[in-house]
Design an enzyme around this catalytic site. Structure first.
Site, PDB file in Angstrom:
ATOM      1  N   HIS B  67      42.362  43.927  38.104  1.00 39.17           N
ATOM      2  CA  HIS B  67      43.223  42.926  38.729  1.00 39.17           C
ATOM      3  C   HIS B  67      42.584  41.531  38.681  1.00 39.17           C
ATOM      4  CE1 HIS B  67      44.362  40.716  42.479  1.00 39.17           C
ATOM      5  NE2 HIS B  67      45.569  40.943  42.002  1.00 39.17           N
ATOM      6  N   GLU B  70      42.986  40.142  35.300  1.00 42.49           N
ATOM      7  CA  GLU B  70      44.367  39.670  35.129  1.00 42.49           C
ATOM      8  C   GLU B  70      44.503  38.226  35.645  1.00 42.49           C
ATOM      9  OE1 GLU B  70      47.622  39.108  37.918  1.00 42.49           O
ATOM     10  OE2 GLU B  70      47.403  41.297  37.981  1.00 42.49           O
ATOM     11  N   HIS B  71      43.962  37.965  36.834  1.00 47.15           N
ATOM     12  CA  HIS B  71      44.009  36.595  37.375  1.00 47.15           C
ATOM     13  C   HIS B  71      43.306  35.607  36.446  1.00 47.15           C
ATOM     14  CE1 HIS B  71      45.148  36.433  41.840  1.00 47.15           C
ATOM     15  NE2 HIS B  71      45.535  37.629  41.421  1.00 47.15           N
ATOM     16  N   GLU B 142      44.527  37.151  48.890  1.00 47.39           N
ATOM     17  CA  GLU B 142      45.538  38.125  48.484  1.00 47.39           C
ATOM     18  C   GLU B 142      45.259  39.469  49.186  1.00 47.39           C
ATOM     19  OE1 GLU B 142      45.770  38.733  44.241  1.00 47.39           O
ATOM     20  OE2 GLU B 142      47.575  39.978  44.395  1.00 47.39           O
TER      21      GLU B 142
END
Lengths: 426, 428
Positions: B67, B70-71, B142
């Site tokens: 993840h 991905e950012h 997040e």
């Protein structure tokens, strides 16, 4: 590029909107009932569609009604209650497969009309009252739904901001009603309200799909029968001017502080400078290239979400960000600074061009979905306007930097709301 | 390029495998304004133990790194790719699931330029220590946002109860502590291992010209140099069949309690038609018991055990599979007991009859056709199916062939006390 428009026919007691398109595998019916948001009616209107969708006189239990929907190739049937400006709008939606994609070719559109008509005009009742068991089930269910809004802290803080900011205005009411009024509703009083709603609400029926206009009209005539009415239209009101800015800090055990800020813009859908306001919001906080995203998230690394949006009929601009409790001051300073930059016109031609392109893209994408298209077309009903999508695109395209700066001068900070775990140092 | 026609659905799908191994699919959709593309790698949060490219030993990476990567892929030396997309009138996004990382955009103009931007940014990583550190603050927020979300906590709480070892139990974003240890070198290592074209799939849907789009992709890939790369070796520890924990209660600031019952599936190393049939049959089974047309749903509703938030779903991929059933409930313990009772009785066939099967199949076919209105659904689901050797467009034919014996078989295989668990979120 295809820009859909609706053909509108005035019928007794409602307007029929037909949109022809062959891009979907389904046909969609949306019935919208609109009335002013009021303290007296808000909870009745929040509850009523859920009672109506539970059962009908012909399908007296939910399993019977839902089994019928399953047999219609899993027709989707949804109800919804929303707040748009100071109206409360109830929607009934049926989404049914177009039989040309099935090996079985039973005509399904008529069945959808029949079902919509059954749900709205033929509820399960005892004399002048709804079935009491159904009403008590739905009261309980709505109670839990109201509670679950405050269990979701992001939603809760957005709701609290509006409550504080619009105190004493109808807009402070929640479309899902409130617990106190819910206690007082009976099967009789709800039925009385239902009859009032059917005779007084402004009603619009949208039919979208690969359909024939005259066939749809014949079906509508067969299945929808309403008496003539003079719907209540509210005077245009984007709310009062700000007398004094408010700052409200509340404590709750949240890991992340939720910051919500409300501004008054004095501009609503249909106003000549609405297009400029939409672009203002886009450059300020509407997208991932906007000032809030770049400065609060990317540069300062303070938030995962930091964005703004418009309430187009009430003329509000809302900012939301999730931040570390201790970063309140810093986040607020950055947001204020971005607003100041906007008002002073400190944005580039490139940012403007970029925002025009994404606003247009967003609109075109929304109308690719049948329910999205209905929402866009329905703006005209809410505001009593007749703006075509073409006009919307053209006016957005022609908006100048000066017009955006000018609309910025109307924007006033009204309320800052912060939901936080700890005491905040002011 | 091959063409696959779905006559009844009036759809045509075009496929080509590029020389470097990238699988490309194009589904033209006329009438739509929007074009949509997803570029997906077969790499998600569960892939945390593998042999890095050119290494001989397995190694473990921090939780949440897929993840995080991905950012970070959105950031380049000269700025942010989001900016690039919005200059071109497109809106871009990405997501990481248990098994996939997908990058996507939608646009209503300038499609070819946006497609090129998508392919190029995913295939050209730029990570620096400074930007990696900065991202930790953003992802930390997040994670905190999800921590405050009781539905998310309930969902992951239930999955964590089910698994002893399998990394599906780890939150996709990791924790503030686990991401603290991520470095740019680790990101490059994961990138080089999992982002080779032969581990990826590009799906395009919208009002596009098939020939010229395929040519654009072909030329783009031929201009880039890729060495052949063997399939990634991933390692998963032995997972017992039983659940790790049969109950967990989380105390949060909520008014209405929440309940989720999880059932851990066995024999989950399936793929292709076998997996497709298992997934569809299990979802039909749940729908027959708990759908709104079921008398059992009516009873639960009338007794005040469930409300509109009640939901149920079965999902399975390589190495894990589970059913989740639950929602908000004022009577969390009674609901749990009732659900256990219904599931146990279904093993003897209660609630599973032919008439309701036929109706449920019709319903599922209808809702599948409805989903095909959505370009996003098609692209995301098609990719998920393809990574598990299934074909999205087989759904209707598999549904039509399901029998009541198949459904009763599901009940017998799935339901077992030691593979069921409950998670509750209760008011403080």
């Amino acid at each position: 590029m295809s820009i859909a428009s609706d053909t509108i026919t005035e019928k007794s007691g409602y307007k029929l909107h037909v949109v022809r398109t062959d891009k979907y595998k389904t046909n969609t019916l949306v019935l919208k009932m609109k009335a002013p948001l009021t303290k007296e009616d808000v909870t009745y209107r929040a509850l009523l569609p859920y009672v109506l969708q539970s059962n009908t006189s012909k399908y007296p239990t939910t399993p019977e009604l839902r089994s019928y929907l399953d047999d219609l190739y899993g027709a989707g049937f949804y109800v919804d209650v929303a707040k748009k400006g100071e109206y409360q709008i109830i929607s009934f939606t049926i989404d049914i497969v177009n039989e040309k994609f099935l090996s079985d070719s039973t005509p399904l559109l008529e069945k959808a009309f029949g079902l919509l008509s059954e749900v709205i005009f033929n509820p399960k009742k005892n004399g002048e009252a709804f079935d009491s068991k159904t009403v008590s089930n739905e009261i309980r269910s709505l109670k839990q739904r109201i509670q679950s809004i405050s269990d979701d802290k992001m939603r809760y803080s957005a709701t609290r901001l509006v409550e504080e900011m619009c105190k004493n205005e109808p807009y402070a009411l929640e479309a899902s009603g409130n617990l106190q009024d819910l206690e007082t509703i009976t099967p009789e009083s709800l039925f009385a309200y239902y009859k009032k709603m059917l005779s007084e609400d402004e009603i619009d029926l949208y039919v979208i799909g690969d359909i024939d206009g005259s066939e749809v009209e014949a079906l509508a005539d067969k299945y929808v029968s309403l008496q003539e009415r003079e719907p209540v239209r509210l005077p245009r009101d984007t709310g009062k001017a700000v007398e004094k800015e408010k700052e409200i800090i509340e404590n709750s055990d949240v890991k992340q502080g939720k910051l919500n800020i409300g501004y008054r813009t004095q501009v609503a859908y249909g106003d000549p400078d609405y297009y400029a306001l939409q672009l203002f919001n886009g450059i300020f906080g509407g997208f991932s290239h906007s000032k809030l995203f770049i400065n609060v998230r990317e540069k300062a690394s303070l938030a995962y979400y930091a964005a703004s949006r418009l309430e187009s009929h009430k003329g509000l601009l809302m900012v939301m960000a999730g931040i570390e409790n201790a970063n309140y001051k810093q986040a607020l300073d950055i947001i204020h600074a971005q607003m100041k930059e906007m008002k002073q016109g400190n944005f580039s031609d490139e940012e403007l061009a970029q925002t025009k392109a994404v606003v247009k893209n967003q609109l075109l994408e929304t109308i690719d979905v049948s329910r999205g298209l209905v929402e866009i077309l329905y703006h005209n009903v809410i505001s009593g306007q007749d703006i075509s999508l073409d006009e919307w695109f053209t006016k957005t395209e022609r908006t100048t930097k000066e017009e955006i700066i000018a609309v910025g001068q109307k924007i006033q900070l009204d309320t800052i709301y912060f939901l936080t775990e700890a005491e905040v140092q002011g | 390029m091959e063409k696959i026609a779905f006559t009844q659905l009036k759809e045509e799908l075009f496929h080509e495998k590029m020389d470097n191994g990238l699988e490309v699919y194009i589904l033209p959709k006329s009438g739509f304004n929007k074009s949509f593309a997803t570029f997906t790698t077969n790499y998600g949060s569960i892939d945390n133990h593998f042999k890095p490219l050119n290494e001989t030993e397995f190694s473990k990476v921090p939780d949440g790194i897929a993840h995080f990567l991905e950012h970070k892929l959105f950031e380049k030396e000269d700025g942010d790719v989001f900016q690039q997309f919005s200059k071109q009138g497109a809106s871009a996004n990405a997501f990481t699931s248990f098994t996939r990382t997908a990058y996507l955009f939608s646009s209503t103009s300038d499609f070819e330029r946006n497609l090129t931007t998508l392919i190029d940014f995913v295939q050209d990583p730029y990570f620096s220590e400074k930007t990696v550190e900065k991202e930790k603050g953003i992802i930390g927020q997040e994670i905190n946002m999800y921590d405050d979300n009781s539905d998310w906590r309930l969902y992951f709480g239930t999955i964590a109860n089910m698994y002893h070892q399998h990394p599906v139990k780890i939150d996709i974003a990791g924790t503030v502590e686990s991401i603290a240890g991520i470095t740019k070198d680790m990101l490059y290592e994961c990138y080089n291992t999992f982002y080779h074209p032969s581990n990826m799939l590009l799906f395009v849907v919208g009002p596009v010209d098939v020939e010229s789009t395929m040519k654009l992709i072909r030329d783009n890939q031929n201009d880039k140099e890729y060495n052949e790369q063997p399939a990634v070796e991933r390692k998963f520890d032995e997972e017992p069949e039983t659940v790790a924990k049969d109950k967990e209660v989380l105390r949060m600031n909520v008014q209405t309690p929440k309940v989720m019952l999880g059932i851990k599936a066995i024999n989950v190393n399936q793929s292709g038609l076998q997996l497709l049939k298992r997934e569809l049959a299990t979802n039909i089974y749940l729908e027959m018991l708990f759908g709104k047309s079921s008398p059992l749903h009516e009873e639960l509703y009338e007794e005040g055990l469930i409300d509109q938030s009640f939901s149920y779903d079965y999902t399975q991929e390589q190495g894990f599979g589970f059913a989740l059933i639950g929602g908000d409930s004022a009577k969390p313990d009674e609901l749990m007991e009732s659900l256990f009772g219904i599931l146990q009785k279904s093993k003897a066939g209660t609630g599973l009859n032919e008439e309701s099967l036929q109706r449920t199949i019709k319903k599922k076919i209808g809702s599948f056709l409805r989903s095909l209105n959505s370009p996003e659904y098609i692209a995301n689901q098609f990719t998920r199916y393809a990574f598990n050797d299934m074909n999205l467009f087989d759904v209707v034919s598999v549904l039509e062939k399901l029998t009541i014996e198949d459904i009763r078989e599901v009940a017998k295989d799935l339901i077992s006390d030691e593979r069921m668990t409950v998670c509750q979120v209760l008011p403080k």
